[in-house]
Design a protein around this motif. Structure first.
Motif, PDB file in Angstrom:
ATOM      1  N   THR A 208       0.837  -1.195   0.000  1.00 49.29           N
ATOM      2  CA  THR A 208       0.000   0.000   0.000  1.00 49.29           C
ATOM      3  C   THR A 208       0.870   1.242   0.000  1.00 49.29           C
ATOM      4  O   THR A 208       2.007   1.227   0.484  1.00 49.29           O
ATOM      5  CB  THR A 208      -0.944   0.025   1.219  1.00 49.29           C
ATOM      6  OG1 THR A 208      -1.813   1.152   1.109  1.00 49.29           O
ATOM      7  CG2 THR A 208      -0.166   0.096   2.517  1.00 49.29           C
ATOM      8  N   PHE A 209       0.352   2.302  -0.577  1.00 48.61           N
ATOM      9  CA  PHE A 209       0.970   3.622  -0.454  1.00 48.61           C
ATOM     10  C   PHE A 209      -0.156   4.651  -0.314  1.00 48.61           C
ATOM     11  O   PHE A 209      -1.318   4.377  -0.635  1.00 48.61           O
ATOM     12  CB  PHE A 209       1.888   3.953  -1.638  1.00 48.61           C
ATOM     13  CG  PHE A 209       1.207   3.953  -2.978  1.00 48.61           C
ATOM     14  CD1 PHE A 209       0.546   5.077  -3.468  1.00 48.61           C
ATOM     15  CD2 PHE A 209       1.254   2.818  -3.792  1.00 48.61           C
ATOM     16  CE1 PHE A 209      -0.062   5.075  -4.708  1.00 48.61           C
ATOM     17  CE2 PHE A 209       0.651   2.802  -5.033  1.00 48.61           C
ATOM     18  CZ  PHE A 209      -0.019   3.942  -5.498  1.00 48.61           C
ATOM     19  N   THR A 210       0.192   5.819   0.177  1.00 49.91           N
ATOM     20  CA  THR A 210      -0.789   6.868   0.469  1.00 49.91           C
ATOM     21  C   THR A 210      -0.567   8.053  -0.453  1.00 49.91           C
ATOM     22  O   THR A 210       0.573   8.444  -0.712  1.00 49.91           O
ATOM     23  CB  THR A 210      -0.680   7.313   1.930  1.00 49.91           C
ATOM     24  OG1 THR A 210      -0.877   6.178   2.779  1.00 49.91           O
ATOM     25  CG2 THR A 210      -1.726   8.359   2.259  1.00 49.91           C
ATOM     26  N   MET A 211      -1.667   8.617  -0.923  1.00 57.59           N
ATOM     27  CA  MET A 211      -1.602   9.797  -1.771  1.00 57.59           C
ATOM     28  C   MET A 211      -2.483  10.886  -1.169  1.00 57.59           C
ATOM     29  O   MET A 211      -3.498  10.603  -0.525  1.00 57.59           O
ATOM     30  CB  MET A 211      -2.053   9.477  -3.197  1.00 57.59           C
ATOM     31  CG  MET A 211      -1.307   8.325  -3.842  1.00 57.59           C
ATOM     32  SD  MET A 211      -1.419   8.332  -5.642  1.00 57.59           S
ATOM     33  CE  MET A 211      -0.277   9.641  -6.037  1.00 57.59           C
ATOM     34  N   SER A 212      -2.094  12.132  -1.413  1.00 60.84           N
ATOM     35  CA  SER A 212      -2.867  13.265  -0.909  1.00 60.84           C
ATOM     36  C   SER A 212      -2.615  14.479  -1.793  1.00 60.84           C
ATOM     37  O   SER A 212      -1.682  14.499  -2.612  1.00 60.84           O
ATOM     38  CB  SER A 212      -2.487  13.588   0.545  1.00 60.84           C
ATOM     39  OG  SER A 212      -1.110  13.904   0.632  1.00 60.84           O
ATOM     40  N   TYR A 213      -3.421  15.484  -1.631  1.00 64.13           N
ATOM     41  CA  TYR A 213      -3.319  16.716  -2.425  1.00 64.13           C
ATOM     42  C   TYR A 213      -2.110  17.516  -1.956  1.00 64.13           C
ATOM     43  O   TYR A 213      -1.915  17.725  -0.762  1.00 64.13           O
ATOM     44  CB  TYR A 213      -4.600  17.529  -2.265  1.00 64.13           C
ATOM     45  CG  TYR A 213      -4.606  18.844  -3.009  1.00 64.13           C
ATOM     46  CD1 TYR A 213      -4.794  18.885  -4.377  1.00 64.13           C
ATOM     47  CD2 TYR A 213      -4.433  20.052  -2.319  1.00 64.13           C
ATOM     48  CE1 TYR A 213      -4.820  20.094  -5.062  1.00 64.13           C
ATOM     49  CE2 TYR A 213      -4.456  21.265  -2.981  1.00 64.13           C
ATOM     50  CZ  TYR A 213      -4.645  21.273  -4.356  1.00 64.13           C
ATOM     51  OH  TYR A 213      -4.659  22.468  -5.029  1.00 64.13           O
ATOM     52  N   ASN A 214      -1.271  17.981  -2.911  1.00 62.55           N
ATOM     53  CA  ASN A 214      -0.092  18.762  -2.545  1.00 62.55           C
ATOM     54  C   ASN A 214      -0.056  20.110  -3.248  1.00 62.55           C
ATOM     55  O   ASN A 214       0.996  20.731  -3.366  1.00 62.55           O
ATOM     56  CB  ASN A 214       1.193  17.985  -2.841  1.00 62.55           C
ATOM     57  CG  ASN A 214       1.331  17.652  -4.325  1.00 62.55           C
ATOM     58  OD1 ASN A 214       0.448  17.979  -5.132  1.00 62.55           O
ATOM     59  ND2 ASN A 214       2.416  16.991  -4.672  1.00 62.55           N
ATOM     60  N   GLY A 215      -1.214  20.568  -3.716  1.00 59.49           N
ATOM     61  CA  GLY A 215      -1.278  21.865  -4.379  1.00 59.49           C
ATOM     62  C   GLY A 215      -1.548  22.993  -3.405  1.00 59.49           C
ATOM     63  O   GLY A 215      -1.486  22.841  -2.180  1.00 59.49           O
ATOM     64  N   VAL A 216      -1.845  24.147  -3.962  1.00 59.94           N
ATOM     65  CA  VAL A 216      -2.115  25.344  -3.164  1.00 59.94           C
ATOM     66  C   VAL A 216      -3.479  25.201  -2.489  1.00 59.94           C
ATOM     67  O   VAL A 216      -4.467  24.858  -3.141  1.00 59.94           O
ATOM     68  CB  VAL A 216      -2.082  26.602  -4.047  1.00 59.94           C
ATOM     69  CG1 VAL A 216      -2.408  27.840  -3.214  1.00 59.94           C
ATOM     70  CG2 VAL A 216      -0.723  26.744  -4.713  1.00 59.94           C
ATOM     71  N   LYS A 217      -3.520  25.476  -1.199  1.00 55.88           N
ATOM     72  CA  LYS A 217      -4.757  25.372  -0.424  1.00 55.88           C
ATOM     73  C   LYS A 217      -5.244  26.761  -0.029  1.00 55.88           C
ATOM     74  O   LYS A 217      -4.422  27.662   0.199  1.00 55.88           O
ATOM     75  CB  LYS A 217      -4.532  24.519   0.827  1.00 55.88           C
ATOM     76  CG  LYS A 217      -4.042  23.110   0.538  1.00 55.88           C
ATOM     77  CD  LYS A 217      -3.760  22.351   1.829  1.00 55.88           C
ATOM     78  CE  LYS A 217      -3.215  20.965   1.528  1.00 55.88           C
ATOM     79  NZ  LYS A 217      -2.869  20.206   2.756  1.00 55.88           N
TER      80      LYS A 217
END
Length: 877
Positions: free
Chosen positions: A189-198
């Motif tokens: 398994t690996f984890t992904m998430s949003y890394n753009g401007v918030k």
């Protein structure tokens, strides 16, 4: 005890002695195929062995002076191989010119003698060693002490020969078994998430959430597939092109296609890859909902196969398709669902997940990987991303194309049916447009989403626009047929269709909430006769062309003639769709796109036609739709079986046991069948059997002919086995269906199925020598020293010598003798080819609801031979 394997390639049977092996070969493999197969293994030939500089640092391979050192490896088409009935040519550089089994190497990657003793790839010295370990450990489950005793006694008998047993003791045996390379690939398994401007405030939940992606290493999965000994003799290592005797290309398995050949042309631009084996990864995904913990999470299950294995292996689900992973689908609150940033993140996370998962095979897309193959030999492997099978919504996500645009061509969404050849999309062109044009221009003029970067950009020789493959089930069968055509079918018409293997009935009409792919396919089988007489002739012709397209494209083997027929079906659809315009459709009709190059069915004119007919003032159409009902389920009355055996000639076998109650005598059977001349029919049957092959047989004379008045066993069914690789079948393409002839089917009315019967040249049959008959009884009786198996059949005659021009199906009617009585006779079951499905000519009048499916063959006077019953029927009928 040594177990003897069957001598026929592909057969997995083993035997205790020679007599058992011989008997099996004579009974199971004595017959020829009833259909031509196109995957015969080519013979091993000699080829040059050249050292590859890429492996100079590894131990050198043995020198073999029997190779032709003067051969420069250049391949000319005329140097191919004759594989009856095909002529096969091989790719010149991605393998050695003469080795259809691929270039073998050792574990270091050095090429070896191409005709060595078979390497098992397993920690056993020989097959006898494997059989011994299996017998002691699995079958006999012998204790360690008893194993030691047995091996000591064995060693004592071998001392005089200066030899030793296969194992020194139980520890040696256990260690050998433990080192057998078996087991599954573990999940990661690996984890992904949003890394753009918030945003500074009110950050949407999807921007802070973490998404787990579960997967199995595709590199290891491919290793497991390639090392699976079950695939031996069912896998290809060399790209090839097959030609028929009239120089037509013949396409069957994946390696015979043009795409794989063109990929090889690109691969061999690097000399280090020469004589490697290309392994394309066929990928597919489809969004679904799976239970996770206490809630429900949407995932994209990701599947993979390899292009080297035969289509039959993949279709038979013999570990030819593996589950790679589950791609997470981000969720958000309702107010953010249409947010541009969320949609782009959701799409890009899909691509980033795919790129991460397939990262492990990227290196070996340019540098050969050394892998053990099903035959136990090692080969150099070059991987590549192959076709990606997905439905239309996923095709858009994969290609980064806007909704209602085509992911394969550049036609504008308002002009998908341009009437001429379409310009194809390619990644180079897309990248250039993204660099030069603004977001709005890309979106509205080219249908391109600027922010989406396809995962294929990270891999060599991969262009997502070229890799996308149409999903026949979702785009043609469920999409066009189910979504646009099913409303045309009335409940009572479908309910009056006779039972048949694999055919679903809709006893209360239509309107149920959840359509499955099987429901759509089943409705296609009976659709055209159901609406004949209720719609204009051109509508029937348009639907006939549509169904022909669906069935041709699913054939196991395609020739250039088949591709021409496919194009003709498409042209016919375009021709007859004009009726939809005439009934009030708008000037622009979104038609079915051509299968090449676009492969797109989004926006069929059938949708517009449906709305036009619903709104048309013609009372015929309005009356048609008033009969639709709701809330029913489909019922599958019977099912064909997959036969996991080598291909063989079509044959029929009676049920294992006769109907309970004992045998009947001839007189009682004559009364039951209402056939006073039944004893004479048996005489005629015996006379025919005695004079089989006798071209100068005397005329039948009931006085002189042999008679039989003994006991006769009655059987309720028979099983027909035949080669049908285009349908769901075993790895050898074999399929079995049951033919029923019983006075009560499942406690209900009688069921008498129809069959295709092979005839001699003296019988005039429109269907290539195949006659149609309805089976009244299956019988078996012993005459002298032989046990004879036969069927009482009622013959049907062809109404015309040609097919019905509207439906494309032959029409038959029950046959009668000169005195008006039914034409009934007794035939040997060897004359039966397979079951046939007949659909009545309903006419323009509506049917009484009292008519049941079991009344079908008794109530109507003429029938279509249903060529859409299954894919094999489409090919023979």
């Amino acid at each position: 005890m040594i177990r003897l394997p069957c001598r026929i390639p592909g057969c997995k049977r083993v035997f205790k002695n020679k007599s058992g092996q011989t008997k099996h070969v004579r009974t199971a493999h004595s017959l020829l195929h009833n259909h031509v197969t196109f995957h015969q293994a080519a013979p091993d030939l000699r080829s040059p062995s050249l050292e590859n500089p890429a492996f100079d640092d590894w131990p050198p391979s043995p020198q073999h002076h029997d190779f032709d050192e003067n051969n420069d490896g250049v391949f000319m088409p005329e140097e191919g191989m004759q594989l009856e009935p095909l002529f096969r040519t091989f790719h010149p550089l991605l393998t050695v010119l003469t080795h259809s089994t691929g270039q073998k190497c050792n574990i270091y990657g050095n090429f070896i003698n191409q005709n060595p003793h078979l390497l098992t790839g397993l920690p056993y010295e020989s097959r006898v060693a494997f059989e011994t370990a299996e017998f002691l450990y699995t079958r006999n489950q012998m204790s360690a002490a008893q194993i030691n005793t047995l091996l000591d006694l064995w060693a004592a008998t071998l001392i005089q020969h200066n030899d030793s047993p296969l194992f020194t003791g139980h520890r040696d045996l256990y260690e050998t078994i433990d080192s057998t390379p078996l087991g599954d690939v573990t999940w990661e398994t690996f984890t992904m998430s949003y890394n753009g401007v918030k945003p500074a405030e009110d950050i949407p939940p999807w921007m802070t959430a973490k998404y787990n992606v579960w997967f199995r290493d595709p590199h290891l999965l491919v290793h497991h597939m390639l090392s699976n000994p079950d695939f031996d003799a069912e896998i290809e290592y060399v790209l090839y092109q097959d030609y028929t005797n009239n120089d037509q290309r013949c396409y069957k398995n994946f390696f015979s296609g043009d795409w794989a050949w063109k990929q090889a042309d690109i691969i061999v631009e690097d000399p280090e890859t020469h004589r490697s084996t290309f392994v394309p990864l066929i990928i597919g995904s489809d969004k679904t909902t799976v239970s996770v913990a206490t809630g429900h999470t949407e995932y994209h299950p990701l599947y993979m196969s390899i292009g080297n294995i035969f289509n039959g292996v993949r279709r038979a689900h013999r570990n030819g398709v593996v589950l790679v992973g589950f791609l997470a689908i981000p969720k958000s609150t309702k107010e953010h669902l249409n947010d541009k940033d969320f949609r782009n993140f959701r799409c890009q996370m899909f691509h980033s997940s795919l790129a991460k998962i397939f990262e492990s095979v990227k290196l070996n897309m340019t540098i050969p990987d050394i892998v053990r193959c099903p035959d136990g030999h090692y080969r150099r492997i070059i991987y590549g991303l192959g076709p990606y099978i997905a439905d239309y919504p996923e095709q858009l996500m994969l290609s980064g194309v806007v909704q209602n645009w085509c992911p394969k061509c550049l036609n504008h969404r308002k002009n998908l049916d341009s009437g001429g050849p379409s310009l194809l999309r390619c990644q180079e062109h897309t990248d250039l447009l993204v660099q030069e044009l603004q977001h709005a221009h890309l979106w509205h003029e080219y249908g391109i989403i600027q922010e989406v970067v396809p995962f294929t950009n990270n891999f060599p020789r991969a262009d997502i626009h070229k890799l996308i493959s149409p999903d026949i089930l979702h785009q043609i069968i469920k999409g066009k047929f189910k979504d646009h055509l099913v409303d045309w079918v009335e409940e009572y018409l479908i309910a009056a269709v006779a039972p048949f293997a694999g055919l679903r009935r809709f006893p209360q009409g239509r309107g149920f909430k959840q359509w499955t792919g099987d429901d759509s396919k089943a409705l296609m089988k009976v659709y055209i006769p159901a609406i004949k007489g209720h719609v204009p002739q051109d509508v029937i012709c348009a639907f006939s062309a549509f169904l022909n397209f669906c069935y041709i494209v699913r054939q196991d083997t395609l020739t250039e003639d088949d591709l021409t027929q496919l194009q003709d079906a498409l042209n016919c659809f375009h021709q007859y769709r004009e009726i939809f315009k005439m009934t009030g459709v708008s000037k622009h009709i979104k038609a079915i796109k051509e299968p090449w190059p676009c492969d797109m069915l989004q926006g069929s004119c059938v949708s517009d036609a449906l709305h036009a007919l619903k709104n048309h003032e013609c009372s015929l159409y309005l009356r048609l739709f008033r009969f639709l009902t709701c809330n029913i389920q489909s019922v599958e009355v019977d099912a064909a079986e997959i036969v996991d055996a080598p291909a063989a000639q079509a044959h029929v076998e009676l049920a294992a046991l006769p109907i309970p109650g004992g045998a009947h005598d001839v007189s009682a059977l004559a009364l039951e069948l209402e056939l006073p001349n039944f004893p004479t029919m048996i005489q005629q049957f015996l006379y025919d059997q005695l004079h089989v092959g006798d071209h100068e047989a005397p005329d039948f004379d009931p006085v002189a002919a042999p008679s039989f008045m003994g006991r006769v066993s009655v059987f309720s069914s028979a099983a027909a086995s035949f080669h049908a690789p285009s349908d769901l079948s075993g790895t050898g393409g074999m399929r079995r269906e049951h033919i029923r002839a019983t006075t009560s089917w499942r406690g209900g009315p009688a069921r008498h199925d129809c069959v295709l019967v092979g005839t001699n040249n003296e019988v005039n049959c429109s269907l290539d020598g195949l006659a149609i008959a309805k089976v009244l009884r299956f019988l078996g009786f012993k005459y002298r020293t032989k046990y004879l198996q036969c069927a009482v059949v009622h013959w049907f005659s062809y109404v015309t010598d040609s097919r019905d021009p509207d439906t494309g199906m032959h029409i038959v009617a029950p046959s009668t003798n000169d005195d008006g009585m039914p034409d009934i006779s007794l035939i040997h079951i060897d004359c039966i080819f397979r079951a046939a499905h007949l659909i009545p000519l309903y006419g323009a009048d509506f049917l009484p609801r009292e008519i049941t499916p079991h009344d079908s063959y008794n109530v109507f006077r003429a029938f279509y031979i249903n060529k859409y019953a299954d894919h094999h029927a489409f090919e023979v009928a």
